[in-house]
Design an enzyme around this catalytic site. Structure first.
Site, PDB file in Angstrom:
ATOM      1  N   GLY A 106       0.831  -1.206   0.000  1.00  0.00           N
ATOM      2  CA  GLY A 106       0.000   0.000   0.000  1.00  0.00           C
ATOM      3  C   GLY A 106       0.864   1.253   0.000  1.00  0.00           C
ATOM      4  N   ASP A 108       0.739   5.659   1.460  1.00  0.00           N
ATOM      5  CA  ASP A 108       0.012   6.761   2.097  1.00  0.00           C
ATOM      6  C   ASP A 108      -0.253   7.887   1.112  1.00  0.00           C
ATOM      7  OD1 ASP A 108      -0.100   5.570   4.709  1.00  0.00           O
ATOM      8  OD2 ASP A 108       2.067   5.815   4.719  1.00  0.00           O
ATOM      9  N   GLY A 120       2.944   5.138   7.239  1.00  0.00           N
ATOM     10  CA  GLY A 120       1.864   5.592   8.122  1.00  0.00           C
ATOM     11  C   GLY A 120       1.492   4.524   9.149  1.00  0.00           C
ATOM     12  N   GLU A 127       9.428  -2.742   4.450  1.00  0.00           N
ATOM     13  CA  GLU A 127       8.753  -2.559   3.152  1.00  0.00           C
ATOM     14  C   GLU A 127       9.757  -2.122   2.088  1.00  0.00           C
ATOM     15  OE1 GLU A 127       5.748   0.319   4.072  1.00  0.00           O
ATOM     16  OE2 GLU A 127       4.262  -1.222   4.516  1.00  0.00           O
TER      17      GLU A 127
HETATM   18  O1  R5P Z   1       3.520   1.542   7.346  1.00  0.00           O
HETATM   19  C1  R5P Z   1       2.562   1.244   6.655  1.00  0.00           C
HETATM   20  C2  R5P Z   1       2.611   1.071   5.220  1.00  0.00           C
HETATM   21  O2  R5P Z   1       3.515   1.886   4.548  1.00  0.00           O
HETATM   22  C3  R5P Z   1       1.257   1.010   4.532  1.00  0.00           C
HETATM   23  O3  R5P Z   1       1.453   0.327   3.342  1.00  0.00           O
HETATM   24  C4  R5P Z   1       0.656   2.375   4.244  1.00  0.00           C
HETATM   25  O4  R5P Z   1       0.497   3.078   5.457  1.00  0.00           O
HETATM   26  C5  R5P Z   1      -0.700   2.281   3.537  1.00  0.00           C
HETATM   27  O5  R5P Z   1      -1.609   1.630   4.336  1.00  0.00           O
HETATM   28  P1  R5P Z   1      -3.145   1.457   3.950  1.00  0.00           P
HETATM   29  O6  R5P Z   1      -3.210   0.425   2.877  1.00  0.00           O
HETATM   30  O7  R5P Z   1      -3.787   1.013   5.220  1.00  0.00           O
HETATM   31  O8  R5P Z   1      -3.638   2.778   3.494  1.00  0.00           O
END
Ligand code: R5P
Length: 255
Positions: A106, A108, A120, A127
């Site tokens: 994913g 942000d 986030g 990652e």
């Molecule tokens: O630390 C979290 C990651 O980078 C997530 O991939 C990013 O925050 C996106 O998360 P979501 O799919 O919940 O929007």
């Protein structure tokens, strides 16, 4: 059980969830080469939940079971490890699989060059390790994440930066010298007194530099600070982004 076709899916009660699911399912359908891929990266967050779910559906389909049961899935943190296990997929490690065929994760925020803000959910270091070890890095996100042009247009909480805990004061001071308007050590809130501790036992700083016209240059400057482990700026790394809309349609952006 055959993999359900995307067009036959009943909408979810929450439109945002429908958007995330649509992006993730289509990203899996169009980017996993079931005959050739062997190692799959599974990122973190709420959208990638549907990536693991889709792979789990392929696993249950007799036509794909023999292939998907041999996939080795590389996690980017605790949550993603659980997603892999809960969907019956085979868990692997990046120590044993340093070359990944395709990684899904994913974001942000996503700019028009497919540079990303990530972290986030506090998972950015692993990652980045997984996505930069992947031949293809596919981003899955909902409609809120696409910046009109520059990063930090919609994502206002700053760039997540993973740091060695003992360096937090020094890094915060150095970030201000680099031009950050607002710097905070991310706190656990009601769930934890004190700072968030990452899966790597580090702290996170969120540093607001305003809208980012040159995220690559800023990433390099932050990365050079003593105490910084990694930044949440993912530059020139993503191959393609799938953005789900509230009506269930998906937009695809290529690098
Ligand atoms: O630390 C979290 C990651 O980078 C997530 O991939 C990013 O925050 C996106 O998360 P979501 O799919 O919940 O929007």
């Amino acid at each position: 059980m055959a993999v359900p076709s995307i067009t036959s899916l009943a909408p979810l009660a929450d439109k945002l969830e429908s958007a995330k699911r649509a992006a993730a399912y289509r990203a899996v359908d169009e980017n996993v080469n079931f005959q050739h891929d062997k190692v799959i990266g599974i990122g973190s967050g709420s959208t990638v939940v549907y990536v693991a779910e889709r792979l789990g559906q392929y696993l249950k389909d007799p036509e794909y079971n023999g292939l998907v049961s041999q996939f080795i899935c590389i996690p980017t943190g605790f949550q993603s490890r659980r997603l892999i296990l809960d969907n019956g997929l085979k868990l692997g490690s990046i120590e044993e699989n340093s070359s990944i065929d395709v990684d899904f994760d994913g974001a942000d925020e996503i700019d028009d060059q497919l540079n990303l803000i990530k972290g986030g959910g506090a998972c950015l270091f692993q990652e980045k390790l997984v996505s930069t070890s992947s031949k293809k890095f596919i981003v899955v996100a909902d409609y809120r994440k696409k910046a009109p042009k520059y990063l930090s247009t919609n994502w206002k909480s700053g760039i997540p930066i993973e740091i060695v805990p003992s360096a937090y004061v020094r890094v915060a001071d150095d970030l201000k010298k680099l031009g950050a308007k607002h710097v905070i050590v991310r706190q656990g809130g009601s769930a934890k007194a004190g700072p968030v501790v990452t899966d790597n036992n580090n702290f996170l700083i969120d540093a607001d530099f305003g809208m980012l016209e040159n995220p690559s240059q800023l990433h390099d400057k932050i990365k050079a600070l003593v105490g910084v482990v990694e930044t949440g700026l993912f530059i020139d790394n993503a191959s393609r982004a799938y953005i789900g809309n509230a009506d269930g349609t998906v937009e695809v952006f290529n690098k």
